[in-house]
Design an enzyme around this catalytic site. Structure first.
Site, PDB file in Angstrom:
ATOM      1  N   THR A 187       0.834  -1.194   0.000  1.00  0.00           N
ATOM      2  CA  THR A 187       0.000   0.000   0.000  1.00  0.00           C
ATOM      3  C   THR A 187       0.870   1.246   0.000  1.00  0.00           C
ATOM      4  O   THR A 187       1.903   1.274   0.666  1.00  0.00           O
ATOM      5  CB  THR A 187      -0.842   0.022   1.300  1.00  0.00           C
ATOM      6  OG1 THR A 187      -1.793  -1.016   1.212  1.00  0.00           O
ATOM      7  CG2 THR A 187      -1.516   1.345   1.541  1.00  0.00           C
ATOM      8  N   ARG A 215     -13.962  -7.590   0.888  1.00  0.00           N
ATOM      9  CA  ARG A 215     -13.040  -7.343   2.017  1.00  0.00           C
ATOM     10  C   ARG A 215     -12.508  -5.908   1.965  1.00  0.00           C
ATOM     11  O   ARG A 215     -12.118  -5.404   0.919  1.00  0.00           O
ATOM     12  CB  ARG A 215     -11.890  -8.341   1.945  1.00  0.00           C
ATOM     13  CG  ARG A 215     -10.848  -8.199   3.073  1.00  0.00           C
ATOM     14  CD  ARG A 215      -9.672  -7.326   2.672  1.00  0.00           C
ATOM     15  NE  ARG A 215      -8.590  -7.363   3.663  1.00  0.00           N
ATOM     16  CZ  ARG A 215      -7.513  -6.604   3.609  1.00  0.00           C
ATOM     17  NH1 ARG A 215      -7.347  -5.754   2.614  1.00  0.00           N
ATOM     18  NH2 ARG A 215      -6.585  -6.690   4.538  1.00  0.00           N
ATOM     19  N   VAL A 216     -12.497  -5.274   3.114  1.00  0.00           N
ATOM     20  CA  VAL A 216     -11.904  -3.940   3.253  1.00  0.00           C
ATOM     21  C   VAL A 216     -10.838  -4.025   4.342  1.00  0.00           C
ATOM     22  O   VAL A 216     -11.092  -4.580   5.410  1.00  0.00           O
ATOM     23  CB  VAL A 216     -12.981  -2.893   3.625  1.00  0.00           C
ATOM     24  CG1 VAL A 216     -12.338  -1.568   4.007  1.00  0.00           C
ATOM     25  CG2 VAL A 216     -13.963  -2.710   2.476  1.00  0.00           C
ATOM     26  N   GLY A 217      -9.675  -3.489   4.074  1.00  0.00           N
ATOM     27  CA  GLY A 217      -8.585  -3.543   5.060  1.00  0.00           C
ATOM     28  C   GLY A 217      -8.489  -2.262   5.872  1.00  0.00           C
ATOM     29  O   GLY A 217      -9.458  -1.510   6.012  1.00  0.00           O
ATOM     30  N   ASP A 218      -7.313  -2.018   6.385  1.00  0.00           N
ATOM     31  CA  ASP A 218      -7.090  -0.843   7.233  1.00  0.00           C
ATOM     32  C   ASP A 218      -6.960   0.453   6.444  1.00  0.00           C
ATOM     33  O   ASP A 218      -7.239   1.537   6.954  1.00  0.00           O
ATOM     34  CB  ASP A 218      -5.806  -1.030   8.058  1.00  0.00           C
ATOM     35  CG  ASP A 218      -4.570  -1.239   7.167  1.00  0.00           C
ATOM     36  OD1 ASP A 218      -4.700  -1.889   6.105  1.00  0.00           O
ATOM     37  OD2 ASP A 218      -3.484  -0.744   7.520  1.00  0.00           O
ATOM     38  N   THR A 238       1.159   0.003   6.581  1.00  0.00           N
ATOM     39  CA  THR A 238       1.131  -0.962   5.496  1.00  0.00           C
ATOM     40  C   THR A 238       1.256  -2.346   6.117  1.00  0.00           C
ATOM     41  O   THR A 238       1.734  -2.486   7.242  1.00  0.00           O
ATOM     42  CB  THR A 238       2.272  -0.678   4.492  1.00  0.00           C
ATOM     43  OG1 THR A 238       2.182  -1.588   3.401  1.00  0.00           O
ATOM     44  CG2 THR A 238       3.641  -0.812   5.138  1.00  0.00           C
ATOM     45  N   GLY A 239       0.798  -3.339   5.394  1.00  0.00           N
ATOM     46  CA  GLY A 239       0.870  -4.691   5.924  1.00  0.00           C
ATOM     47  C   GLY A 239      -0.500  -5.325   6.053  1.00  0.00           C
ATOM     48  O   GLY A 239      -1.449  -4.911   5.378  1.00  0.00           O
ATOM     49  N   GLY A 241      -3.821  -5.704   6.996  1.00  0.00           N
ATOM     50  CA  GLY A 241      -4.735  -4.698   7.509  1.00  0.00           C
ATOM     51  C   GLY A 241      -5.561  -5.143   8.697  1.00  0.00           C
ATOM     52  O   GLY A 241      -5.856  -4.345   9.593  1.00  0.00           O
TER      53      GLY A 241
HETATM   54  N1  ASP Z   1      -2.778  -2.689   4.478  1.00  0.00           N
HETATM   55  C1  ASP Z   1      -3.315  -3.136   3.206  1.00  0.00           C
HETATM   56  C2  ASP Z   1      -4.525  -3.978   3.436  1.00  0.00           C
HETATM   57  O1  ASP Z   1      -4.550  -4.765   4.361  1.00  0.00           O
HETATM   58  C3  ASP Z   1      -2.365  -3.919   2.398  1.00  0.00           C
HETATM   59  C4  ASP Z   1      -1.068  -3.273   2.107  1.00  0.00           C
HETATM   60  O2  ASP Z   1      -0.456  -2.633   2.955  1.00  0.00           O
HETATM   61  O3  ASP Z   1      -0.614  -3.419   0.977  1.00  0.00           O
HETATM   62  O4  ASP Z   1      -5.425  -3.903   2.632  1.00  0.00           O
END
Ligand code: ASP
Length: 326
Positions: A187, A215-218, A238-239, A241
């Site tokens: 991200t 799905r929705v992340g952070d 990032t990471g 989520g």
């Molecule tokens: N944090 C993002 C998510 O979980 C993924 C990413 O950092 O690339 O959607």
């Protein structure tokens, strides 16, 4: 496997805790004046270099942090070689590219879109949500309808390369749930500080590759993937989520900075909170990046491999490796 992918591949075996920035670290006295750096563009990952360059064009001419941060993240959003953001992002398990993004300015205004399809620049839609509606967040079909009404063009975001990767994943994994994917978390999260001393932030992503549809992340969640408080500083993540959401990560980083911790120490403490809330932490990656009001920055992550790009008058767009717990 690329070097970065190898770095991101973490195992529980032989993992030792890394050195801590926090040993003997008392919070700095918030009244202690520190050296002030302005302007600053700070972005996650190597593709942050392009984002920083676009933001710098605006910041170096006295432009505002909000305009700079939007222009910055639009670069990887439009770049098909970046398979984790915008156009060219890897799709979900049904082959649909669904995008999440949010933006926040120095006054605390914020806007967000999630589960948005067919729009190349979700960050600009998020800005319109912030500026043109009484709301903070629009999702799915509602976000798409709003974007189209605002004049954004619908387009196919699935590149042949991303489609091929998805088809290969399907062949290998069938209908089974994708394993927590620690190799596809790039991200773009970005923080800018302008010459007037104002902060802004943006975060935009195609999310976890081959995720469940819907799905929705952070990344589009204010407080989880991004938070900015102009009196203190900003943070982005990032990471994986899901792990960040459980700790409301970026709000936490900013609150630690409010208590007087440096950006680096605040990020490390937030990583430790994520670790404490996620028993599977050795198998995932989470990274935080923070910028304080004085232009000081810091980062920390769980596993080695997270890097970030910074552009200041002294440091012309350089990449740095983040400290890590493993
Ligand atoms: N944090 C993002 C998510 O979980 C993924 C990413 O950092 O690339 O959607």
């Amino acid at each position: 496997m690329s070097d970065r992918r190898r770095f991101l591949k973490t195992t529980a075996l032989g993992a030792a805790l890394g050195p801590s920035l926090l040993e003997g670290c008392a919070p700095a006295d918030p009244r202690t004046p520190s050296v002030s750096v302005r302007p600053v563009a700070l972005s996650t990952w190597e593709h942050g270099l392009g984002a920083n360059a676009a933001a710098w064009d605006i910041l170096s001419r006295g432009g505002g942090a909000l305009d700079a941060v939007e222009a910055g993240v639009r670069v990887p959003e439009a770049d098909p070689s970046v398979t984790t953001v915008g156009y060219g992002g890897f799709p979900d398990r049904f082959g649909k590219v669904t995008l999440d993004a949010c933006i926040m300015d120095e006054t605390g205004r914020c806007g967000s879109v999630a589960f948005l399809q067919e729009i190349k620049h979700p960050i600009s839609v998020a800005r319109r949500v912030m500026e043109e509606t009484p709301h903070v967040m629009l999702v799915g079909q509602g976000a798409l309808d709003f974007a189209v009404a605002q004049g954004f063009e619908r387009e196919n975001l699935l590149t042949p390369e991303a489609e091929a990767a998805w088809l290969q994943w399907k062949e290998t994994n069938g209908e089974t749930l994708p394993r927590i994917n620690i190799e596809n978390h790039d991200t773009i999260g970005m923080l800018t500080l302008d010459q007037a001393g104002n902060l802004a932030g943006a975060c935009t992503t195609s999310g976890a590759a081959f995720k469940y549809h819907g799905r929705v992340g952070d990344s589009p969640l204010i407080g989880a993937g991004l938070y900015v408080d102009n009196e203190v500083g900003g943070a982005t993540s990032t990471g994986w989520g899901e792990a960040v959401i459980r700790a409301v990560g970026c709000f936490l980083v900013v609150e630690f900075m409010r208590q007087g911790y440096s950006p680096a120490a605040a990020c490390e403490m937030a990583v430790d909170r994520v670790i404490s809330k996620n028993p599977d932490w050795r198998d995932i990656q989470v990274g935080f990046l923070a910028l304080d009001k004085n232009g000081q920055h810091g980062s920390f992550c769980i596993a080695p491999g997270f890097n970030y790009a910074i552009y200041t008058p002294e440091m012309e767009n350089r990449l740095f490796d983040s400290g890590s717990r493993l």
